[in-house]
Write a protein that holds these residues in place. Structure first.
Motif, PDB file in Angstrom:
ATOM      1  N   GLU A   1       0.843  -1.202   0.000  1.00 50.67           N
ATOM      2  CA  GLU A   1       0.000   0.000   0.000  1.00 50.67           C
ATOM      3  C   GLU A   1       0.877   1.250   0.000  1.00 50.67           C
ATOM      4  O   GLU A   1       1.858   1.326   0.745  1.00 50.67           O
ATOM      5  CB  GLU A   1      -0.872   0.027   1.269  1.00 50.67           C
ATOM      6  N   SER A   2       0.495   2.224  -0.816  1.00 47.11           N
ATOM      7  CA  SER A   2       1.184   3.525  -0.751  1.00 47.11           C
ATOM      8  C   SER A   2       0.677   4.239   0.489  1.00 47.11           C
ATOM      9  O   SER A   2      -0.446   4.006   0.930  1.00 47.11           O
ATOM     10  CB  SER A   2       0.871   4.361  -1.981  1.00 47.11           C
ATOM     11  N   ARG A   3       1.493   5.102   1.049  1.00 44.79           N
ATOM     12  CA  ARG A   3       1.061   5.871   2.221  1.00 44.79           C
ATOM     13  C   ARG A   3       1.020   7.341   1.805  1.00 44.79           C
ATOM     14  O   ARG A   3       2.069   7.992   1.716  1.00 44.79           O
ATOM     15  CB  ARG A   3       2.079   5.663   3.346  1.00 44.79           C
ATOM     16  N   PRO A   4      -0.168   7.860   1.506  1.00 40.90           N
ATOM     17  CA  PRO A   4      -0.243   9.247   1.031  1.00 40.90           C
ATOM     18  C   PRO A   4       0.262  10.209   2.109  1.00 40.90           C
ATOM     19  O   PRO A   4       0.117   9.936   3.299  1.00 40.90           O
ATOM     20  CB  PRO A   4      -1.735   9.465   0.789  1.00 40.90           C
ATOM     21  N   SER A   5       0.858  11.327   1.673  1.00 38.88           N
ATOM     22  CA  SER A   5       1.365  12.273   2.667  1.00 38.88           C
ATOM     23  C   SER A   5       0.194  12.873   3.450  1.00 38.88           C
ATOM     24  O   SER A   5      -0.908  13.045   2.913  1.00 38.88           O
ATOM     25  CB  SER A   5       2.192  13.374   2.001  1.00 38.88           C
ATOM     26  N   GLU A   6       0.462  13.171   4.708  1.00 38.51           N
ATOM     27  CA  GLU A   6      -0.587  13.636   5.622  1.00 38.51           C
ATOM     28  C   GLU A   6      -1.303  14.871   5.075  1.00 38.51           C
ATOM     29  O   GLU A   6      -0.659  15.811   4.602  1.00 38.51           O
ATOM     30  CB  GLU A   6       0.038  13.965   6.976  1.00 38.51           C
TER      31      GLU A   6
ATOM     32  N   SER B   1      -2.993  15.217   2.458  1.00 30.83           N
ATOM     33  CA  SER B   1      -3.122  15.329   0.996  1.00 30.83           C
ATOM     34  C   SER B   1      -4.515  14.900   0.538  1.00 30.83           C
ATOM     35  O   SER B   1      -4.948  15.269  -0.556  1.00 30.83           O
ATOM     36  CB  SER B   1      -2.072  14.450   0.301  1.00 30.83           C
TER      37      SER B   1
ATOM     38  N   ALA C   1      -5.285  12.193  -0.491  1.00 36.09           N
ATOM     39  CA  ALA C   1      -5.183  11.135  -1.509  1.00 36.09           C
ATOM     40  C   ALA C   1      -5.524   9.792  -0.872  1.00 36.09           C
ATOM     41  O   ALA C   1      -5.155   9.538   0.268  1.00 36.09           O
ATOM     42  CB  ALA C   1      -3.774  11.103  -2.081  1.00 36.09           C
ATOM     43  N   PRO C   2      -6.229   8.945  -1.609  1.00 33.03           N
ATOM     44  CA  PRO C   2      -6.569   7.633  -1.046  1.00 33.03           C
ATOM     45  C   PRO C   2      -5.349   6.709  -1.029  1.00 33.03           C
ATOM     46  O   PRO C   2      -4.424   6.884  -1.823  1.00 33.03           O
ATOM     47  CB  PRO C   2      -7.628   7.094  -2.015  1.00 33.03           C
ATOM     48  N   GLN C   3      -5.388   5.756  -0.110  1.00 35.12           N
ATOM     49  CA  GLN C   3      -4.333   4.749  -0.076  1.00 35.12           C
ATOM     50  C   GLN C   3      -4.491   3.854  -1.305  1.00 35.12           C
ATOM     51  O   GLN C   3      -5.609   3.533  -1.696  1.00 35.12           O
ATOM     52  CB  GLN C   3      -4.516   3.931   1.198  1.00 35.12           C
ATOM     53  N   GLN C   4      -3.376   3.495  -1.898  1.00 34.49           N
ATOM     54  CA  GLN C   4      -3.474   2.688  -3.128  1.00 34.49           C
ATOM     55  C   GLN C   4      -2.579   1.468  -3.049  1.00 34.49           C
ATOM     56  O   GLN C   4      -1.514   1.521  -2.438  1.00 34.49           O
ATOM     57  CB  GLN C   4      -2.971   3.511  -4.313  1.00 34.49           C
TER      58      GLN C   4
END
Ligand SMILES: Nc1ncnc2c1ncn2[C@@H]1O[C@H](COP(=O)(O)OP(=O)(O)OP(=O)(O)O)[C@@H](O)[C@H]1O
Ligand SMILES: Nc1nc(=O)c2ncn([C@H]3C[C@H](O)[C@@H](CO)O3)c2[nH]1
Length: 264
Positions: free
Chosen positions: A72-77, A79, A81-84
């Motif tokens: 899982e990507s960890r979007p920057s706080e 942002s 953006a959803p986790q992907q």
């Protein structure tokens, strides 16, 4: 069961030896901690489920395979953006081991550290019996079986291997007593039998695994346990060709460690 000789007196094993089966400083003292080790598809998960269903005193912590299959990507706080899901590291490692084995070992080992550091669930802490936390594989097999094997197969280069060993030794020494295991249950079957089971299970990422790879891993397990399970604790309970379930059943011996109760 055969008791493996204790680990060498230097390195990460020291914490394990000095603590032994005696009291631990916190409330987790009564919870025994063991790992199940063995070749790919030998039957560890199947055996672990049997253990867990046999008694509420046995709590199994599964190998975090699903995490490796879905990075899982960890979007920057902030942002929004959803986790992907950004990759299947297990698949990447099997498809291009030279490129991905080091990355795989960093992630597998880190995820094993996290699971080994988890506190036991409340029902184990309040158990009146002999509660046991059972981990599927460990930070020790990560290094002394898999990472070493990848290095010997030239899938991890000498620089990567040096870096891996450096941070592994550091982290195991730092967390020493918290990572501590008191025993190993070793499930053993021939590489041919594991190959058969692997084929029957049909995990897509493992489609290219060859018998030769399972033979190498088999040898790594045999060597590691013969040499006293470097880095890890002392008690080894050996299964037999039948694999999980009926082949090995263990109980705590009076002197600590696991003792085989029945094997067929
Ligand atoms: N004693 C047994 N006899 C026959 N088949 C078995 C036995 N134990 C497990 N199996 C089968 O072998 C396959 C692999 O078992 P399992 O997933 O438990 O292996 P594992 O050791 O946990 O694998 P991995 O190394 O990938 O984590 C499964 O299809 C399972 O049903
Ligand atoms: N290269 C490598 N290093 C590891 O530490 C490791 N641990 C497990 N595995 C592979 C075996 C099964 O296919 C699958 C599930 O056990 O993941 C590993 N592979």
């Amino acid at each position: 069961m055969s008791a493996a000789p204790g680990p060498s007196s230097s390195g990460p094993a020291r914490g394990l030896q000095s603590t032994g089966p005696g009291p631990r400083p916190d409330g987790r003292a009564r919870v025994r901690r063991v790992s199940i080790e063995g070749n790919i598809a030998v039957g560890k998960s199947t055996f672990a489920k049997l253990l867990q269903s046999a008694s509420s005193d046995w709590e199994v912590v599964q190998e975090p395979v699903s995490k490796w299959q879905s990075i899982e990507s960890r979007p920057s706080e902030g942002s929004g953006a959803p986790q992907q899901t950004v990759g299947n590291l297990l698949q990447m490692m099997y498809e291009d081991p030279q490129r991905w084995s080091y990355t795989f070992q960093t992630y597998s080992c880190m995820s094993r550290m996290k699971t080994q550091l988890q506190p036991p669930p409340p029902h184990l802490l309040s158990s009146k019996g002999t509660p046991v936390q059972v981990f599927e594989r460990s930070v020790y097999s990560d290094r002394y079986i898999f990472a070493l094997n990848s290095f010997e197969l030239d899938c991890i280069n000498p620089a990567e291997w040096a870096v891996y060993q450096d941070w592994h030794t550091f982290l195991v020494e730092q967390f020493g007593p918290q990572l501590e295991l008191e025993g190993i249950i070793y499930l053993k079957a021939s590489p041919q039998k594991c190959m058969e089971r692997l084929g029957r299970r049909g995990r897509p990422e493992e489609g290219g695994v060859e018998l030769d790879y399972l033979q190498k891993l088999h040898m790594q397990h045999e060597r590691w346990l013969r040499e006293g399970a470097q880095g890890a604790p002392h008690a080894v309970s050996g299964g037999q060709e039948g694999g999980s379930g009926s082949a090995v059943s263990s109980e705590w011996g009076a002197g600590g460690g696991l003792r085989e109760r029945s094997a067929q």
